[in-house]
Design a protein around this motif. Structure first.
Motif, mmCIF file in Angstrom:
data_model
loop_
_atom_site.group_PDB
_atom_site.id
_atom_site.type_symbol
_atom_site.label_atom_id
_atom_site.label_comp_id
_atom_site.label_asym_id
_atom_site.label_seq_id
_atom_site.Cartn_x
_atom_site.Cartn_y
_atom_site.Cartn_z
ATOM 1 N N MET A 1 -31.973 -69.757 -26.680
ATOM 2 C CA MET A 1 -32.985 -69.828 -28.079
ATOM 3 C C MET A 1 -32.843 -68.971 -29.099
ATOM 4 O O MET A 1 -32.813 -67.586 -28.637
ATOM 5 N N ASN A 2 -32.687 -69.118 -30.339
ATOM 6 C CA ASN A 2 -32.572 -68.275 -31.362
ATOM 7 C C ASN A 2 -33.842 -67.788 -31.497
ATOM 8 O O ASN A 2 -34.867 -67.996 -31.229
ATOM 9 N N TYR A 3 -33.834 -66.585 -32.562
ATOM 10 C CA TYR A 3 -35.147 -65.941 -32.743
ATOM 11 C C TYR A 3 -36.109 -66.909 -33.505
ATOM 12 O O TYR A 3 -37.507 -66.711 -33.127
ATOM 13 N N TYR A 4 -35.900 -67.640 -34.330
ATOM 14 C CA TYR A 4 -36.838 -68.459 -34.909
ATOM 15 C C TYR A 4 -37.513 -69.479 -34.018
ATOM 16 O O TYR A 4 -38.767 -70.010 -34.272
ATOM 17 N N ASP A 5 -36.570 -70.153 -33.155
ATOM 18 C CA ASP A 5 -36.969 -71.042 -32.041
ATOM 19 C C ASP A 5 -38.074 -70.395 -31.187
ATOM 20 O O ASP A 5 -39.132 -70.931 -30.838
ATOM 21 N N PHE A 6 -37.857 -69.161 -30.905
ATOM 22 C CA PHE A 6 -38.641 -68.374 -30.260
ATOM 23 C C PHE A 6 -40.032 -67.927 -30.718
ATOM 24 O O PHE A 6 -41.195 -68.319 -30.145
ATOM 25 N N LEU A 7 -40.003 -67.718 -32.214
ATOM 26 C CA LEU A 7 -41.307 -67.728 -32.685
ATOM 27 C C LEU A 7 -42.095 -68.964 -32.682
ATOM 28 O O LEU A 7 -43.472 -68.757 -32.514
ATOM 29 N N ASN A 8 -41.478 -69.960 -32.978
ATOM 30 C CA ASN A 8 -42.120 -71.302 -32.899
ATOM 31 C C ASN A 8 -42.780 -71.452 -31.418
ATOM 32 O O ASN A 8 -43.958 -72.128 -31.244
ATOM 33 N N ASN A 9 -41.781 -71.338 -30.400
ATOM 34 C CA ASN A 9 -42.370 -71.571 -29.240
ATOM 35 C C ASN A 9 -43.617 -70.507 -28.831
ATOM 36 O O ASN A 9 -44.673 -70.902 -28.036
#
Length: 303
Positions: A1-9
């Protein structure tokens, strides 16, 4: 999971823990010298303020195996633990008359902060930018403060010049300048380490010492003292010399009597090496050195 997907999660995970009426946002925050952070804010219904919880380091935890669920739990618990520590009447700070006497300034590097400076009132001096804060709370030598943004000027119906004039008056009074010989500070540090309470005060302008540290009484953002009215003039007169100013960080500068024969090129090299090896990136002030010229009563820059 990239950083931006991490933020959304993380945002989605925290929303499941919070009340459905709470507003969950991720704010992108620009810090000194181009450092950029992301903070999650859980704004409860009826509230106007909430703690910002930075999530960048949590991504490192995730990469190292920590679960999203554990991270969300920790973020939400941090919010619960800290929300009661914020008790601010936001309407009070919407009226400039209420905070005019609490406007202060600090100095940061101009070129390294172009993105930040696009959003805040400032003025360029040498290779530095003067930016403004207002103190929210003050106790002992600790202050809670907030940076002034362009949107504040519109709300307050004032100009950058108004801010500057207020800050020039307030900053030296609220954040008093302190100048001490380097050896005095080293002695203080040694006594603290050894638990020795022996008093060994040294005159701030003792001519036996060639290096002096200038900061403010809090030792936070003390490099701004170089622009306090009359401070460098008085210091230069007391040692009867022009003064080299070495920007050791945003928190302090080192003063050297030019009459002692310091090599300017060696000083510039030393500052640059210290900035690389001894100062965190977000606390670097400048790679250049300055000089206070007595006869002209001005600061010049040596590139």
């Amino acid at each position: 999971m990239n950083y931006y997907d991490f933020l959304n999660n993380v945002k989605e995970g925290v929303a499941k823990l919070a009340d459905k009426k709470d507003s969950i946002t991720i704010n992108h925050i620009i810090k000194n010298n181009g450092r950029e952070l992301d903070g999650i804010v859980i704004m409860e219904e009826g509230s106007k303020v909430a703690p910002t919880i930075y999530v960048n380091n949590y991504y490192k935890d995730y990469v190292n195996g920590c679960s999203i669920e554990t991270i969300c739990d920790e973020i939400y618990n941090t919010h619960i633990e800290n929300k009661s520590n914020i008790d601010i009447n936001t309407e009070f700070f919407e009226d400039y008359r209420n905070i005019k006497d609490n406007i202060i300034y600090k100095v940061i590097n101009y070129d390294k902060n172009q993105k930040l400076l696009a959003d805040v009132p400032h003025r360029k001096v040498l290779d530095l930018a003067v930016v403004y804060y207002f103190i929210i709370e003050h106790w002992d030598n600790i202050s809670a403060s907030a940076m002034v943004h362009n949107e504040h000027l519109a709300v307050w119906k004032i100009t950058e010049e108004d801010l500057y004039l207020a800050a020039v008056d307030n900053t030296p009074e609220l954040l008093e300048c302190v100048i001490k010989p380097m050896s005095s500070l080293l002695n203080e540090f040694a006594r603290e380490c050894q638990g020795n309470a022996e008093d060994n005060c040294i005159n701030v302008f003792n001519r036996d010492y060639e290096m002096y540290v200038m900061t403010n009484k809090t030792r936070i953002n003390g490099a701004s003292c170089i622009f306090y009215d009359g401070v460098l003039e008085h210091f230069a007169d007391s040692i009867d010399s022009d003064v080299y100013i070495l920007p050791s960080s945003v928190h302090e500068v080192i003063l050297l009597p030019k009459s002692k024969g310091f090599d300017k090129e060696i000083l510039k090299k030393m500052v640059r090496e210290v900035n690389i090896e001894g100062v965190s990136a977000d606390e670097v002030l400048s790679n250049n050195i300055y000089e206070y010229v007595k006869k002209d009563e001005e600061i010049i820059m040596h590139v």
